[in-house]
Scaffold this active site. Sequence first.
Site, mmCIF file in Angstrom:
data_model
loop_
_atom_site.group_PDB
_atom_site.id
_atom_site.type_symbol
_atom_site.label_atom_id
_atom_site.label_comp_id
_atom_site.label_asym_id
_atom_site.label_seq_id
_atom_site.Cartn_x
_atom_site.Cartn_y
_atom_site.Cartn_z
ATOM 1 N N THR A 201 -9.011 14.302 -2.951
ATOM 2 C CA THR A 201 -7.813 14.055 -2.136
ATOM 3 C C THR A 201 -7.329 12.609 -2.208
ATOM 4 O OG1 THR A 201 -9.033 13.590 -0.085
ATOM 5 C CG2 THR A 201 -8.464 15.893 -0.537
ATOM 6 N N MET A 268 -2.389 11.481 0.550
ATOM 7 C CA MET A 268 -1.947 12.706 1.212
ATOM 8 C C MET A 268 -2.987 13.808 1.028
ATOM 9 S SD MET A 268 0.684 12.589 3.056
ATOM 10 C CE MET A 268 1.682 11.179 3.543
ATOM 11 N N HIS A 269 -4.082 13.654 1.784
ATOM 12 C CA HIS A 269 -5.193 14.593 1.692
ATOM 13 C C HIS A 269 -4.757 16.032 2.015
ATOM 14 C CE1 HIS A 269 -7.661 10.900 1.925
ATOM 15 N NE2 HIS A 269 -6.866 10.559 2.925
ATOM 16 N N ASP A 270 -4.144 16.195 3.174
ATOM 17 C CA ASP A 270 -3.952 17.534 3.722
ATOM 18 C C ASP A 270 -2.930 18.391 2.981
ATOM 19 O OD1 ASP A 270 -5.854 16.752 5.529
ATOM 20 O OD2 ASP A 270 -4.438 16.339 7.149
#
Length: 354
Positions: A201, A268-270
């Site tokens: 991520t 922007m992991h999610d």
Amino acid sequence: MSARTSLIVDVDTGIDDSLALLYLLARDDAEIVAVLSTAGNVPTSQVAQNNLAWLELCGRTDIEVAVGAAGPLSTPLRTTEDTHGPQGIGYAILPAPTHRPSDRTATQAWIDLTRERPGELVGLVTGPLTNLALAVRADPALPARLRRLVIMGGAFHHPGNTTPVAEWNISVDPEAAAEVFAAFSEVPADRTPIVCGLDVTERIVLRPEHLRRIAELSGSTPVETIRTEDAPSTRSATSNPVVRHLSDAVRFYFEFHRDHGQGFIAHMHDPFVAAVALDPDVAQYRSATVDVETEGRITRGQTVADWFGLWGRPPNARVALDTDPDAFLDDLVDRVATFARTVDRAVKGSGPEA
């Protein structure tokens, strides 16, 4: 249109959680059955308000929002307003929602929804695993009813972002994460949870150029420009409300990363993990037995992967280790821009796009 994936989305919204919600709303192949609110980036009540506000802004008041646990299973709650802003959504000030959360808790929603639709639902958790752990405590058969579980959490061959070895979501409630990994060890091998940690991520790097492209493609004017030399808390003046609020949220994230020596960027992991929930083939994986350290003085919250079966326990996770970040970001930009344009036209009364 490809077959739709039905999702239970458990979030601690959160700037990158916000973009993940927009991305899912933008995808025709995603059905969000419920948005569950968990304490993490900000307290649970604020998370729920953020979820309600984003959904209402996007015209999706039909989606259930449930309030989850007020804090971790056994430790005080730690939040991260320094990273995500006082309300969890950076500089964005969303219109106050007019609809209210569901009467049932997030934990009960996990139980009820999986009983109503066994084998159909994909669970997506982008915050601490507290709500799901409580649901599994109350209903140990729940893991067998999920079609798939996808988790944003952990760090394996990568440093932590909260301690030298621990990632934020896991570190907030290590006991919950440990319980979830243990509970899902009993599901069939082809349905073991997918775990997307910092190894993959932190390669999803959003830049001001991506927001400019979203504004351009959505027809928003003036086209969004976010610069590192802008005064702190500069607000967007672009016309499209989705783009404007997204820009105000992400600007805060850019400034946080810059102030911590990582450049004028935002990890922007999610949103990426949301893409994995819909199409696991966007990443490459390695199977492992994953457990969580809950006792270590300096290693609490560390996700430990046994890649070689040294514990004598079967694999209980598929750990994401590689992807094509540029391909994902291009997809994110195109879908969110198209969705923002559609929302704007609906608000203005011109109806859906042709």
